[in-house]
Design a protein around this motif. Sequence first.
Motif, PDB file in Angstrom:
ATOM      1  N   THR A  73      -4.772 -17.097  -8.502  1.00 22.54           N
ATOM      2  CA  THR A  73      -5.131 -15.778  -8.748  1.00 22.54           C
ATOM      3  C   THR A  73      -6.104 -15.485  -7.697  1.00 22.54           C
ATOM      4  O   THR A  73      -7.109 -16.120  -7.359  1.00 22.54           O
ATOM      5  N   PRO A  75      -7.784 -11.918  -5.435  1.00 24.20           N
ATOM      6  CA  PRO A  75      -8.286 -10.564  -5.785  1.00 24.20           C
ATOM      7  C   PRO A  75      -7.294  -9.597  -4.710  1.00 24.20           C
ATOM      8  O   PRO A  75      -6.837 -10.361  -3.920  1.00 24.20           O
ATOM      9  N   LEU A  76      -6.896  -8.684  -5.138  1.00 32.35           N
ATOM     10  CA  LEU A  76      -6.156  -7.744  -4.400  1.00 32.35           C
ATOM     11  C   LEU A  76      -6.506  -7.436  -2.948  1.00 32.35           C
ATOM     12  O   LEU A  76      -5.475  -7.405  -2.109  1.00 32.35           O
ATOM     13  N   GLU A  77      -7.742  -7.777  -2.647  1.00 29.25           N
ATOM     14  CA  GLU A  77      -8.218  -7.636  -1.127  1.00 29.25           C
ATOM     15  C   GLU A  77      -7.406  -8.583  -0.378  1.00 29.25           C
ATOM     16  O   GLU A  77      -7.499  -8.769   0.975  1.00 29.25           O
ATOM     17  N   ALA A  79      -4.286  -9.938  -0.632  1.00 26.57           N
ATOM     18  CA  ALA A  79      -2.953  -9.839  -0.850  1.00 26.57           C
ATOM     19  C   ALA A  79      -2.139 -10.589   0.298  1.00 26.57           C
ATOM     20  O   ALA A  79      -1.223 -11.235   0.124  1.00 26.57           O
ATOM     21  N   LEU A  97      -2.121 -11.161  -8.380  1.00 26.98           N
ATOM     22  CA  LEU A  97      -3.123 -10.435  -7.509  1.00 26.98           C
ATOM     23  C   LEU A  97      -4.149  -9.554  -8.864  1.00 26.98           C
ATOM     24  O   LEU A  97      -3.369  -9.062  -9.714  1.00 26.98           O
ATOM     25  N   THR A  98      -5.368  -9.634  -8.636  1.00 28.44           N
ATOM     26  CA  THR A  98      -6.194  -8.732  -9.726  1.00 28.44           C
ATOM     27  C   THR A  98      -6.985  -7.571  -8.985  1.00 28.44           C
ATOM     28  O   THR A  98      -7.273  -8.047  -7.785  1.00 28.44           O
ATOM     29  N   PRO A  99      -7.012  -6.554  -9.599  1.00 28.49           N
ATOM     30  CA  PRO A  99      -7.885  -5.733  -9.272  1.00 28.49           C
ATOM     31  C   PRO A  99      -9.298  -5.954  -8.688  1.00 28.49           C
ATOM     32  O   PRO A  99      -9.761  -6.878  -9.283  1.00 28.49           O
TER      33      PRO A  99
END
Length: 99
Positions: A73, A75-77, A79, A97-99
Amino acid sequence: MLGHLTPGTGRMLYYGLLSGEQAAVTAADLMTRGVTVTGCSGPAWAAQVFGTHYPEMLARLASGRSEAHVARTLPLERAADAHRLLESRTVTGRVLLTP
């Protein structure tokens, strides 16, 4: 792209045609190189891959009757890091990916 496939034995996975855009590769392109193509969309494909129809699979996941294996998992940053993990095939399971 097709130049990277081995003539006579190369295989291509086709996906992402929901945009309505014309495919960049034609049947003639594949035939002249002797490669095969496999598509991945639609209910028949999902039933074959997941052992159930896609809506039913989503319902199973939502209800907790089935689980998707999440390997990492991020963070979106991050990607780009997620893409590198998938492309290197160093993870088995999903990269979330998490916001």
